[in-house]
Scaffold this motif. Sequence first.
Motif: not given
Length: 134
Positions: A104, A108, A128, A130
């Motif tokens: 993960y 980004q 966040n 992901v």
Amino acid sequence: MVNPSVADKDDPDRTVTTLARALHMLGFGEMIVVNLFPVVDSDKSVIKSHPDPQGEDIDEDNDQHISEAAGASDAVFVAWGQAPDAKYSEEIEELLDVLPVTPYVLAQNKNGSPKHPGARENFYKSLNPVPYER
């Protein structure tokens, strides 16, 4: 991440401190930090100029160490920063192939690369997690 510094649990640097704080905010209580290259230097230009940054003369089992750390973890996060140069890209692809789990990203960059904790501006606000997509 890319290059190990001399930081450790007793003497962390700003990057390790930022990463630890971010993971704590997400509910993790412990972390294992591994790096793509075993060359120890906080200046990544040393890796670029090193004759063997993958470190066969330093640590021939670096990928094995990374794989074992990933296998012993509840989650794996990648955080090498802006898209690395071609030299890093090949190593990153090889690393992603040996990871036993899907990694993960915590945050980004605009180009989709995993944000490095050294990118302190808004790092915590942009958390966040992901799955990392190649």
